[in-house]
Design a protein around this motif. Sequence first.
Motif, PDB file in Angstrom:
ATOM      1  N   UNK A  67       1.354  20.029 -10.804  1.00  0.00           N
ATOM      2  CA  UNK A  67       2.453  19.877  -9.556  1.00  0.00           C
ATOM      3  C   UNK A  67       1.831  19.616  -8.087  1.00  0.00           C
ATOM      4  N   UNK A  68       0.762  19.921  -7.945  1.00  0.00           N
ATOM      5  CA  UNK A  68      -0.135  19.191  -6.836  1.00  0.00           C
ATOM      6  C   UNK A  68      -0.416  17.769  -6.770  1.00  0.00           C
ATOM      7  N   UNK A  69      -0.659  17.278  -7.905  1.00  0.00           N
ATOM      8  CA  UNK A  69      -0.769  15.613  -8.325  1.00  0.00           C
ATOM      9  C   UNK A  69       0.697  15.236  -8.228  1.00  0.00           C
ATOM     10  N   UNK A  70       1.887  15.733  -8.514  1.00  0.00           N
ATOM     11  CA  UNK A  70       2.977  15.166  -8.454  1.00  0.00           C
ATOM     12  C   UNK A  70       3.437  15.097  -6.894  1.00  0.00           C
ATOM     13  N   UNK A  71       3.029  16.155  -6.027  1.00  0.00           N
ATOM     14  CA  UNK A  71       3.169  16.074  -4.682  1.00  0.00           C
ATOM     15  C   UNK A  71       2.389  15.022  -3.999  1.00  0.00           C
ATOM     16  N   UNK A  72       1.069  14.832  -4.564  1.00  0.00           N
ATOM     17  CA  UNK A  72       0.171  14.016  -3.809  1.00  0.00           C
ATOM     18  C   UNK A  72       0.754  12.323  -4.143  1.00  0.00           C
ATOM     19  N   UNK A  73       1.277  12.284  -5.423  1.00  0.00           N
ATOM     20  CA  UNK A  73       1.874  10.959  -5.581  1.00  0.00           C
ATOM     21  C   UNK A  73       2.996  10.761  -4.811  1.00  0.00           C
ATOM     22  N   UNK A  74       3.674  11.575  -4.566  1.00  0.00           N
ATOM     23  CA  UNK A  74       4.989  11.323  -3.526  1.00  0.00           C
ATOM     24  C   UNK A  74       4.697  11.199  -2.397  1.00  0.00           C
ATOM     25  N   UNK A  75       3.702  11.904  -1.525  1.00  0.00           N
ATOM     26  CA  UNK A  75       3.507  11.870  -0.180  1.00  0.00           C
ATOM     27  C   UNK A  75       2.639  10.830   0.352  1.00  0.00           C
ATOM     28  N   UNK A  76       1.440  10.480  -0.443  1.00  0.00           N
ATOM     29  CA  UNK A  76       0.265   9.980   0.025  1.00  0.00           C
ATOM     30  C   UNK A  76       0.521   8.585   0.355  1.00  0.00           C
TER      31      UNK A  76
ATOM     32  N   UNK B 272       0.920  -1.280  -0.036  1.00  0.00           N
ATOM     33  CA  UNK B 272       0.016   0.152  -0.035  1.00  0.00           C
ATOM     34  C   UNK B 272       0.730   1.386  -0.112  1.00  0.00           C
ATOM     35  N   UNK B 273       2.062   1.288   0.760  1.00  0.00           N
ATOM     36  CA  UNK B 273       3.068   2.275   0.471  1.00  0.00           C
ATOM     37  C   UNK B 273       3.296   2.515  -0.810  1.00  0.00           C
ATOM     38  N   UNK B 274       3.698   1.535  -1.747  1.00  0.00           N
ATOM     39  CA  UNK B 274       4.086   1.829  -3.108  1.00  0.00           C
ATOM     40  C   UNK B 274       3.185   2.178  -3.856  1.00  0.00           C
ATOM     41  N   UNK B 275       1.918   1.743  -3.662  1.00  0.00           N
ATOM     42  CA  UNK B 275       0.767   2.122  -4.884  1.00  0.00           C
ATOM     43  C   UNK B 275      -0.085   3.314  -4.310  1.00  0.00           C
ATOM     44  N   UNK B 276       0.005   3.980  -2.998  1.00  0.00           N
ATOM     45  CA  UNK B 276      -0.944   4.408  -2.478  1.00  0.00           C
ATOM     46  C   UNK B 276      -0.921   5.884  -3.213  1.00  0.00           C
ATOM     47  N   UNK B 277       0.109   6.513  -3.454  1.00  0.00           N
ATOM     48  CA  UNK B 277       0.196   7.953  -4.007  1.00  0.00           C
ATOM     49  C   UNK B 277      -0.340   7.856  -5.439  1.00  0.00           C
ATOM     50  N   UNK B 278       0.050   6.803  -6.414  1.00  0.00           N
ATOM     51  CA  UNK B 278      -0.113   6.835  -7.849  1.00  0.00           C
ATOM     52  C   UNK B 278      -1.505   6.322  -7.736  1.00  0.00           C
ATOM     53  N   UNK B 279      -2.189   5.602  -6.926  1.00  0.00           N
ATOM     54  CA  UNK B 279      -3.507   5.323  -6.807  1.00  0.00           C
ATOM     55  C   UNK B 279      -4.405   6.589  -6.746  1.00  0.00           C
ATOM     56  N   UNK B 280      -4.061   7.083  -5.568  1.00  0.00           N
ATOM     57  CA  UNK B 280      -4.923   8.376  -5.459  1.00  0.00           C
ATOM     58  C   UNK B 280      -4.862   9.320  -6.548  1.00  0.00           C
ATOM     59  N   UNK B 281      -3.459   9.470  -7.067  1.00  0.00           N
ATOM     60  CA  UNK B 281      -3.432  10.460  -8.318  1.00  0.00           C
ATOM     61  C   UNK B 281      -4.274  10.202  -9.481  1.00  0.00           C
ATOM     62  N   UNK B 282      -4.263   8.605  -9.690  1.00  0.00           N
ATOM     63  CA  UNK B 282      -5.149   8.463 -10.871  1.00  0.00           C
ATOM     64  C   UNK B 282      -6.711   8.671 -10.782  1.00  0.00           C
ATOM     65  N   UNK B 283      -7.199   8.267  -9.477  1.00  0.00           N
ATOM     66  CA  UNK B 283      -8.554   8.316  -9.009  1.00  0.00           C
ATOM     67  C   UNK B 283      -8.809   9.773  -9.473  1.00  0.00           C
ATOM     68  N   UNK B 284      -7.899  10.825  -8.756  1.00  0.00           N
ATOM     69  CA  UNK B 284      -8.550  12.018  -8.806  1.00  0.00           C
ATOM     70  C   UNK B 284      -8.367  12.653 -10.244  1.00  0.00           C
ATOM     71  N   UNK B 285      -7.728  12.001 -11.049  1.00  0.00           N
ATOM     72  CA  UNK B 285      -7.343  12.276 -12.473  1.00  0.00           C
ATOM     73  C   UNK B 285      -8.307  11.949 -13.545  1.00  0.00           C
ATOM     74  N   UNK B 286      -9.081  10.703 -12.805  1.00  0.00           N
ATOM     75  CA  UNK B 286      -9.975   9.939 -13.821  1.00  0.00           C
ATOM     76  C   UNK B 286      -9.140   9.059 -14.654  1.00  0.00           C
ATOM     77  N   UNK B 287      -7.831   8.467 -14.315  1.00  0.00           N
ATOM     78  CA  UNK B 287      -7.181   7.837 -15.198  1.00  0.00           C
ATOM     79  C   UNK B 287      -7.145   6.288 -14.883  1.00  0.00           C
ATOM     80  N   UNK B 288      -7.913   5.696 -15.616  1.00  0.00           N
ATOM     81  CA  UNK B 288      -8.218   4.242 -15.755  1.00  0.00           C
ATOM     82  C   UNK B 288      -7.592   3.271 -16.602  1.00  0.00           C
ATOM     83  N   UNK B 289      -7.561   2.062 -16.523  1.00  0.00           N
ATOM     84  CA  UNK B 289      -7.283   1.522 -15.266  1.00  0.00           C
ATOM     85  C   UNK B 289      -5.889   1.970 -14.389  1.00  0.00           C
ATOM     86  N   UNK B 290      -6.039   1.899 -12.913  1.00  0.00           N
ATOM     87  CA  UNK B 290      -5.040   2.331 -12.536  1.00  0.00           C
ATOM     88  C   UNK B 290      -3.751   1.705 -12.853  1.00  0.00           C
TER      89      UNK B 290
END
Length: 203
Positions: free
Chosen positions: A120-129, A39-57
């Motif tokens: 830029x915000x999505x980049x930060x979210x990907x990194x820290x979440x 979950x640490x590895x996928x958490x940020x990228x998953x949140x980013x893709x959901x917020x951006x509507x990019x599917x499949x994750x």
Amino acid sequence: MEIQYILELIGTFVFAISGALAVDEKDQDWFGAGFTGFVTAIGGGTLRDILLGSYPLVWIADVQFLYAIFAGILFASVFYKWLLRLRRTLSLFDTLGIALFTIVGTEKALSLGVDPVIAAIMGMFTAVMGGVIRDTLTNETPVIFQKEVYASPCLAWAFVYIGLANLEVHRTFAFLLSVLLIIVIRLVAVKYNLSLPKFKRIK
């Protein structure tokens, strides 16, 4: 193979290591360590893709990311004592993860046509979440809420990366420069216990 893809795989690998090592004092079994690494590895990228509507994750669309996670967890087990020493010294794996994922996340958002500020915000979210989820699972105060320079260099250098792209700097050079400088800023901040000014109410 594009530099973005390579960096995202490496970032996934090191964040899986970071997550697996986070349970060292929690007396967790293999499943607990593996789940935390996952979950640490996928958490940020998953949140980013959901917020951006990019599917499949991204990790569902490409099984290579799962292999990178499994490899990171196994690597953490085999080299456990040595890696833990490095992790405690300068938060090495967390730093590598946030640096790589910041630029990867920013580039992914830009490729989907969003506004540069949102990218830029999505980049930060990907990194820290991913780290926020990891710390929450292990009953620790997330690093982002501690007095450490953590998310701020991610956001700052996401904007710098966007600026370099607008100046038509070579994409690979911009990627690597931005990643390197995030790593340097974060390691210096940890080593010298640097922090941002404390939030105070304006009187």
